[in-house]
Design an enzyme around this catalytic site. Structure first.
Site, mmCIF file in Angstrom:
data_model
loop_
_atom_site.group_PDB
_atom_site.id
_atom_site.type_symbol
_atom_site.label_atom_id
_atom_site.label_comp_id
_atom_site.label_asym_id
_atom_site.label_seq_id
_atom_site.Cartn_x
_atom_site.Cartn_y
_atom_site.Cartn_z
ATOM 1 N N CYS A 36 0.802 -1.208 0.000
ATOM 2 C CA CYS A 36 0.000 0.000 0.000
ATOM 3 C C CYS A 36 0.835 1.258 0.000
ATOM 4 O O CYS A 36 2.061 1.216 0.048
ATOM 5 C CB CYS A 36 -0.907 0.024 1.222
ATOM 6 S SG CYS A 36 0.003 -0.038 2.762
ATOM 7 N N GLY A 62 -1.327 0.924 -4.752
ATOM 8 C CA GLY A 62 -2.480 0.130 -4.333
ATOM 9 C C GLY A 62 -3.720 0.546 -5.075
ATOM 10 O O GLY A 62 -4.063 1.726 -5.079
ATOM 11 N N ASN A 137 1.822 -0.068 6.006
ATOM 12 C CA ASN A 137 2.490 -0.578 4.805
ATOM 13 C C ASN A 137 3.521 -1.596 5.245
ATOM 14 O O ASN A 137 4.452 -1.269 5.990
ATOM 15 C CB ASN A 137 3.173 0.571 4.052
ATOM 16 C CG ASN A 137 3.908 0.092 2.818
ATOM 17 O OD1 ASN A 137 3.614 -0.963 2.288
ATOM 18 N ND2 ASN A 137 4.868 0.868 2.363
ATOM 19 N N GLY A 138 3.365 -2.846 4.808
ATOM 20 C CA GLY A 138 4.296 -3.893 5.188
ATOM 21 C C GLY A 138 3.554 -5.152 5.598
ATOM 22 O O GLY A 138 2.352 -5.284 5.388
ATOM 23 N N TYR A 279 10.741 -1.975 -9.109
ATOM 24 C CA TYR A 279 9.392 -1.999 -9.684
ATOM 25 C C TYR A 279 8.390 -1.042 -9.046
ATOM 26 O O TYR A 279 7.693 -0.316 -9.746
ATOM 27 C CB TYR A 279 8.840 -3.422 -9.603
ATOM 28 C CG TYR A 279 7.391 -3.533 -10.031
ATOM 29 C CD1 TYR A 279 7.036 -3.518 -11.377
ATOM 30 C CD2 TYR A 279 6.376 -3.646 -9.090
ATOM 31 C CE1 TYR A 279 5.698 -3.609 -11.776
ATOM 32 C CE2 TYR A 279 5.041 -3.744 -9.474
ATOM 33 C CZ TYR A 279 4.711 -3.727 -10.807
ATOM 34 O OH TYR A 279 3.405 -3.814 -11.192
#
Length: 499
Positions: A36, A62, A137-138, A279
C-alpha cells in the site's frame, strides 16, 4: 459500476463479527503487488482534500481499496471503499463529511487478508482512551501468533488483515495506563511496518527498525507537516521533502509542531527493499536516498554490460521497464524504440486459468506496433518475471507482430523465494525461477535469449552498503527470521475452521 461506500465509524468493543464476503471465483492476471501507500497531514483546514491528492499521487502502490480518516480535534471520522481513489471519494464528501484539520489515508494492495471492504484502511477503532486510526504498509510476520493469543482471551477481530493486531495491542489494559503506550506496542511487532496513527489530538508516524518500507517527512509551503510512503506525493501538494522517518523512530505531529522519539535502536544492518527501486516506486520519487528513475537507468546500464546482444531496437515493457530500457540502450549503443503501448484505461483484468484467456487479457492491456517490430531483432527490457505466464503471453504477442528475434533482459535477478515483508509474491512453487535454470525459463517464455541482472550487479547500483538491503526474494536470506510462514489468506482459513 459504482461501489457502495459506507462511512466508517469507530465501532465499540465487541462490535460486529469479521466480514465474510465470498472470495472472487475468478483468477486474476498476476502482477507484482506491494501492500500500500500511506499519506498523512496535520494542520490545514482542507486536510482531507490535500490527503486526497497525496493518495492519488501514490495510486500505483495500491488499487484495490482506498480510505481516509480525519480529525477535528475531538472526534475521528472516516470513509473507505473498494476501488481507486477517484472512485471512493467525491468533492462533496471531502468538503463536508471529511472536514477536519488532520487526515491520514491509505491505498491498498492485499498481501495479508484478501481484497475485502473490511480490510480497507485506515482501520478506525474505539478503545478505552478514545478513537484511533492506523494505516500500515508492510507485513507483520508474527501477526498470526499474536492474533491467536488475543482470540484465546476473547478478543473479536473485525478484519482479516494483520494490521488490526496493532490496535488490540494498543488497547491492552496494562498498556493504556502508561503515559506513552505506543513504544511498548511497537516492540511487540516483528516484520515490516511503516505506520501512520491518527488520534484526535495528534498524528504519529513510525518505521520498523530495519527500514524495510519507505516513509518520508515533508512540509507544505504553508508550513504544515506531512508524511508519505513516497516523495512523489509531496510533489502533488507543493510540499518539500525534509527527510526520511528513521528506522526505530516515532515522529509526533500536533498543534505544537513536530517532535521525535525512538522506541527501538535501528538494526545494525538495514533491510531496505530493493524491489521498491526495481518496480514499485514512482520514477519521480526518492527512495532510500536515491531517485528511482536514476537507479533503474543504472540497472539497465549494468544489465547491458553483463548481457549484451546484437539487436536493432531496445524496447521497454511498459511501464516500469522504461527507465531500465533507456539505460540499456545508452550503454549498448542500440536504438531505443517504443513498440509496445499500454492501454491506460484497462484496469485489473480477471480471467479464467487458461493460456488463451491470458493471451486475450494481454491484448487488452498492451498494443503491439507491428510496423516497428516486424522483421527486427528486439531486446525487451522487463523489470522482473514472477510467475512467468503473463510474460509468456506478452512475448507471444510480440512474436505474432513479426519480431525476427526476441531477447528478454530482466533488470533484477531471478525471483526464487517468496516475500514475507509486504510483497504479494506467490508461494515458492509458483515462482517460475524456482528449481529452473535460465535456459529452462527461456524455453518456457518462448524467447530467443534470456538474461537476468546479477545480484552483485544490482546491488552495485545502490547508494548504501550492500548489507543494508533486503535481497530475500532473490537470495533466500531473510534478515528477520521467519519462524512460522503465513500466507495471504491465513486468517481467512482460520475463520473457516471456526465454523
Amino acid at each position: 459500476m459504482a461501489v457502495s461506500l459506507p462511512v466508517l465509524k469507530a465501532p465499540a468493543d465487541g462490535g460486529s463479527s469479521p466480514c465474510a464476503e465470498a472470495e472472487d471465483a475468478l483468477f486474476e492476471e498476476y502482477e507484482k503487488k506491494e501492500k500500500c501507500g500511506l499519506f498523512g497531514i496535520w494542520g490545514p483546514k482542507e486536510a482531507s482534500q490535500i490527503c486526497y491528492l497525496g493518495l492519488f499521487a501514490q495510486q500505483h502502490r495500491g488499487q484495490e481499496s482506498a480510505g481516509m480518516v480525519v480529525s477535528d480535534g475531538v472526534t475521528l471520522e472516516g470513509h473507505a471503499g473498494m476501488g481507486l481513489v477517484s472512485q471512493v471519494f467525491s468533492p462533496r464528501m471531502l468538503r463536508e463529511e471529511l472536514a477536519g484539520h488532520a487526515a491520514i489515508g491509505h491505498v491498498r494492495y492485499s498481501t495479508t487478508g484478501s481484497s475485502k471492504l473490511c480490510n480497507a484502511q485506515p482501520l478506525l477503532r474505539q478503545y478505552l482512551m478514545g478513537p484511533v486510526a492506523v494505516a500500515h504498509n508492510g507485513n507483520l510476520i508474527n501477526a498470526q501468533l499474536l492474533r491467536r493469543q488475543y482470540e484465546e482471551h476473547g478478543h473479536i477481530f473485525q478484519s482479516t488483515t494483520d494490521t488490526e493486531i496493532i490496535v488490540h495491542l494498543l488497547a491492552k489494559p496494562t498498556h493504556v495506563e502508561k503515559h506513552d503506550p505506543l513504544p511498548h506496542v511497537l516492540k511487540h511487532l516483528q516484520g515490516a511496518f511503516s505506520l501512520i496513527f491518527l488520534f484526535p489530538n495528534r498524528l504519529e508516524a513510525v518505521r520498523d527498525p530495519w527500514g524495510i518500507r519507505p516513509l518520508v517527512l515533508g512540509k507544505t509551503s504553508a508550513g504544515h507537516w506531512c508524511v508519505a510512503s513516497e516523495t512523489c506525493a509531496f510533489d502533488a501538494i507543493d510540499a518539500e521533502f525534509v527527510r526520511e522517518v528513521e528506522p526505530g523512530e516515532i515522529v509526533r505531529i500536533d498543534e505544537h509542531g513536530l517532535s521525535s522519539r525512538t522506541y527501538d535502536l535501528p538494526a545494525p544492518e538495514r533491510a531496505h527493499c530493493v524491489f521498491e527501486h526495481v518496480y514499485f516506486a514512482n520514477p519521480a520519487s526518492r527512495i532510500f536516498g536515491q531517485n528511482v528513475h536514476m537507479v533503474r537507468e543504472a540497472l539497465g546500464r549494468q544489465l547491458a554490460r553483463e548481457a549484451p546482444v546484437p539487436a536493432d531496437y531496445v524496447m521497454p515493457m511498459p511501464d516500469s521497464g522504461r527507465s531500465a530500457a533507456l539505460g540499456f540502450a545508452k550503454e549498448s549503443g542500440t536504438q531505443f524504440e517504443e513498440g509496445i503501448v499500454p492501454n491506460r484505461f484497462v484496469g485489473r483484468t480477471f480471467i479464467l486459468p487458461g493460456q488463451a484467456q491470458r493471451d486475450r487479457a494481454v491484448s487488452m492491456k498492451l498494443n503491439i506496433i507491428p510496423d516497428v517490430i516486424a522483421k527486427r531483432r528486439i531486446v525487451i527490457v522487463e523489470d522482473s518475471v514472477v510467475r512467468g505466464t503473463t510474460t509468456r503471453s506478452k512475448m507471444r504477442a510480440i512474436r505474432r507482430a513479426g519480431a525476427k528475434e526476441i531477447h528478454l533482459r530482466v533488470s533484477c535477478p531471478p525471483i526464487r523465494h517468496p516475500c514475507f515483508y509486504g510483497i504479494d509474491f506467490p508461494t515458492k512453487e509458483e515462482l517460475i525461477a524456482n528449481n529452473r535454470t535460465v535456459d529452462q525459463i527461456r524455453d518456457f517464455l518462448e524467447v530467443d535469449s534470456l538474461a537476468y541482472l546479477s545480484l552483485d550487479g544490482m546491488l552495485s547500483c545502490m547508494k548504501h552498503r550492500q548489507s543494508d538491503y533486503c535481497t530475500a526474494c532473490w537470495s533466500g536470506h531473510y534478515k528477520i527470521p521467519i519462524d512460522s510462514q503465513q500466507s495471504k489468506f491465513s486468517f481467512e482459513r482460520d475463520q473457516l475452521r471456526m465454523f
